[in-house]
Design an enzyme around this catalytic site. Structure first.
Site, PDB file in Angstrom:
ATOM      1  N   TYR A  20      -9.394   1.325  -4.101  1.00  0.00           N
ATOM      2  CA  TYR A  20      -9.902   2.654  -3.466  1.00  0.00           C
ATOM      3  C   TYR A  20      -8.989   3.536  -4.305  1.00  0.00           C
ATOM      4  O   TYR A  20      -8.091   3.445  -5.029  1.00  0.00           O
ATOM      5  CB  TYR A  20      -9.413   2.633  -2.141  1.00  0.00           C
ATOM      6  CG  TYR A  20      -8.112   2.745  -1.643  1.00  0.00           C
ATOM      7  CD1 TYR A  20      -7.390   4.023  -1.475  1.00  0.00           C
ATOM      8  CD2 TYR A  20      -7.559   1.548  -1.393  1.00  0.00           C
ATOM      9  CE1 TYR A  20      -6.118   4.029  -1.188  1.00  0.00           C
ATOM     10  CE2 TYR A  20      -5.948   1.568  -1.149  1.00  0.00           C
ATOM     11  CZ  TYR A  20      -5.412   2.927  -0.676  1.00  0.00           C
ATOM     12  OH  TYR A  20      -4.151   3.109  -0.654  1.00  0.00           O
ATOM     13  N   CYS A  21      -9.691   4.823  -4.370  1.00  0.00           N
ATOM     14  CA  CYS A  21      -8.827   6.176  -4.546  1.00  0.00           C
ATOM     15  C   CYS A  21      -9.041   6.985  -3.692  1.00  0.00           C
ATOM     16  O   CYS A  21      -9.056   6.795  -2.419  1.00  0.00           O
ATOM     17  CB  CYS A  21      -9.377   6.434  -6.039  1.00  0.00           C
ATOM     18  SG  CYS A  21     -10.894   6.744  -6.215  1.00  0.00           S
ATOM     19  N   TRP A  22      -8.833   8.525  -3.969  1.00  0.00           N
ATOM     20  CA  TRP A  22      -9.165   9.513  -3.014  1.00  0.00           C
ATOM     21  C   TRP A  22     -10.402   9.377  -2.394  1.00  0.00           C
ATOM     22  O   TRP A  22     -10.640   9.465  -1.011  1.00  0.00           O
ATOM     23  CB  TRP A  22      -8.826  10.819  -3.730  1.00  0.00           C
ATOM     24  CG  TRP A  22      -8.914  12.055  -2.728  1.00  0.00           C
ATOM     25  CD1 TRP A  22     -10.019  13.088  -3.047  1.00  0.00           C
ATOM     26  CD2 TRP A  22      -8.385  12.428  -1.374  1.00  0.00           C
ATOM     27  NE1 TRP A  22      -9.904  13.760  -1.753  1.00  0.00           N
ATOM     28  CE2 TRP A  22      -8.994  13.271  -0.806  1.00  0.00           C
ATOM     29  CE3 TRP A  22      -7.345  11.569  -0.763  1.00  0.00           C
ATOM     30  CZ2 TRP A  22      -8.445  14.040   0.402  1.00  0.00           C
ATOM     31  CZ3 TRP A  22      -7.164  12.144   0.505  1.00  0.00           C
ATOM     32  CH2 TRP A  22      -7.634  13.324   1.042  1.00  0.00           C
TER      33      TRP A  22
ATOM     34  N   SER B 293     -11.128   4.790  -8.916  1.00  0.00           N
ATOM     35  CA  SER B 293     -11.207   3.341  -8.313  1.00  0.00           C
ATOM     36  C   SER B 293     -12.486   2.988  -9.156  1.00  0.00           C
ATOM     37  O   SER B 293     -12.408   1.750  -9.290  1.00  0.00           O
ATOM     38  CB  SER B 293     -11.390   3.305  -7.015  1.00  0.00           C
ATOM     39  OG  SER B 293     -12.461   3.904  -6.618  1.00  0.00           O
TER      40      SER B 293
ATOM     41  N   TYR C 135     -10.001   6.551   0.158  1.00  0.00           N
ATOM     42  CA  TYR C 135      -8.669   6.771   1.109  1.00  0.00           C
ATOM     43  C   TYR C 135      -8.975   7.980   2.335  1.00  0.00           C
ATOM     44  O   TYR C 135      -9.152   7.475   3.354  1.00  0.00           O
ATOM     45  CB  TYR C 135      -7.678   7.158   0.671  1.00  0.00           C
ATOM     46  CG  TYR C 135      -6.633   7.850   1.649  1.00  0.00           C
ATOM     47  CD1 TYR C 135      -5.689   7.069   2.296  1.00  0.00           C
ATOM     48  CD2 TYR C 135      -6.575   9.175   1.985  1.00  0.00           C
ATOM     49  CE1 TYR C 135      -4.824   7.410   3.107  1.00  0.00           C
ATOM     50  CE2 TYR C 135      -5.651   9.703   2.747  1.00  0.00           C
ATOM     51  CZ  TYR C 135      -4.816   8.786   3.421  1.00  0.00           C
ATOM     52  OH  TYR C 135      -3.845   9.130   4.572  1.00  0.00           O
TER      53      TYR C 135
END
Length: 360
Positions: A99-101, A107, A128
């Site tokens: 995952y990323c933001w 991601s 996230y």
């Protein structure tokens, strides 16, 4: 291509049931990771802190196209490093959750490369941000599905130590002060240790609650809405305040000794104790605080601790517990004769036998 988008709720289910996941990878920068991250996540930044600033500055000053080119080159180089440093010896069965933001480029780029290698990769859709929203909602659901026994009792009565003893007896315990890295009072900041961010505290609470068996009681200490600088999730707080209480008492001399042990750093660093007492000037008045500070300077720390209990903590706590914990008048009364480990273990064993089972 073996890359699959999963919702935040599906990611939670994968984590809760340990459904074949090998690890969780956070592709955000180091600072984003430090603020909060999923439990047990590893940080493989697609862009470092400095690189994010560089790309963002280029985006503002020149434009998206040039910023995207720079970003792509930096992300590609970082992914290559992660592959070289972490992936070369992994089997084909390795399965990460990435995952990323917001589940976008950072991601997605990492997942694309890992998927092309041949790994099965799950990417959290919405990243996230979506996962945190799901955590907040799921925490409320979990709290409502658990039965709590709230340990009440004045400051220094051994509530936290009793929680530790209950843990040793195999009971389910929610230790909010440990999760918050704070002893939950104006003097409760622990020297040399920083509190988590609110987001990280929320994540820690959720991660603890999700591991509890709803068929078993959960013991928790009576807390105010805030533990230091972080706030207890609202639904959890409301559930605790409506739960059955176990009221713990300990003779005053033993309470003083317990606090002298737990706050030994104040004895060792009297100047720090004096400084911390200034936070009570508004509540107790300048003259009282100056008197206590002088007693500390001449070595009478034990006397100050006793006066703090009698004139500040006890009256404040009595008003708070009566006002906020609805079942406190009907609490199970338990008494410790001393604060020694053997007494706490005996009481914990007794409580588990009496209260741990939820009637069918």
């Amino acid at each position: 291509m073996p890359v699959e988008l999963v919702s935040a709720e599906e990611a939670m289910a994968l984590m809760m049931h340990n459904d074949g996941l090998s690890c969780i990878i956070d592709a955000r920068s180091e600072d984003e990771f430090a603020l909060d991250h999923l439990p047990m996540a590893l940080n493989w930044p697609s862009l470092t802190n400095e690189e994010r600033i560089k790309v963002g500055t280029l985006y503002k000053q020149v434009g998206a196209f040039e910023a995207n080119k720079l970003g792509a080159s930096l992300v590609a180089a970082n992914i290559a490093k992660h592959i070289e440093n972490h992936v070369m010896d992994l089997p084909k069965t390795w399965r990460p959750l990435v995952y990323c933001w917001r589940g976008g480029k950072r991601s997605g780029s990492l997942a694309l490369v890992l998927g092309q290698i041949g790994f099965k990769v799950n990417v959290i859709e919405g990243g996230y941000k979506a996962f945190r929203a799901a955590v907040v909602q799921h925490t409320s659901q979990l709290a409502l599905g658990l039965q709590f026994k709230v340990i009440t009792g004045p400051t220094g009565s051994g509530k936290t130590r009793l929680l530790h003893a209950l843990t040793a007896q195999g009971a389910q315990v929610l230790d909010l002060e440990a999760l918050a890295v704070h002893r939950s009072s104006v003097l409760g900041r622990i020297p040399g240790q920083s509190q988590p961010s609110q987001k990280q505290f929320d994540m820690r609470v959720w991660n603890t609650l999700r591991q509890f068996d709803p068929a078993q009681v959960v013991y928790v200490e009576a807390e105010s809405k805030k533990v230091g600088n972080v706030s207890v999730p609202e639904t959890l707080m409301e559930t605790m305040r409506a739960s059955a209480c176990i009221d713990l008492s300990l003779p005053l001399p033993a309470r003083v000794e317990l606090l002298m042990e737990d706050y030994a750093f104040f004895v060792q660093q009297p100047g720090q104790f004096c400084e911390r007492l200034t936070t009570l000037i508004e509540a107790r008045g300048k003259a009282v605080i100056e008197k206590w500070q002088e007693l500390i300077r001449v070595g009478h720390v034990r006397q100050v601790v006793q006066e703090l209990l009698l004139h500040h903590y006890d009256p404040t706590y009595a008003r708070s517990v009566e006002r906020n914990f609805r079942c406190w008048p009907d609490a199970l009364k338990v008494e410790l004769k001393d604060h020694h480990a053997a007494s706490l273990q005996a009481l914990a064993k007794q409580l588990v036998a009496q209260t741990a089972q939820i009637p069918a």
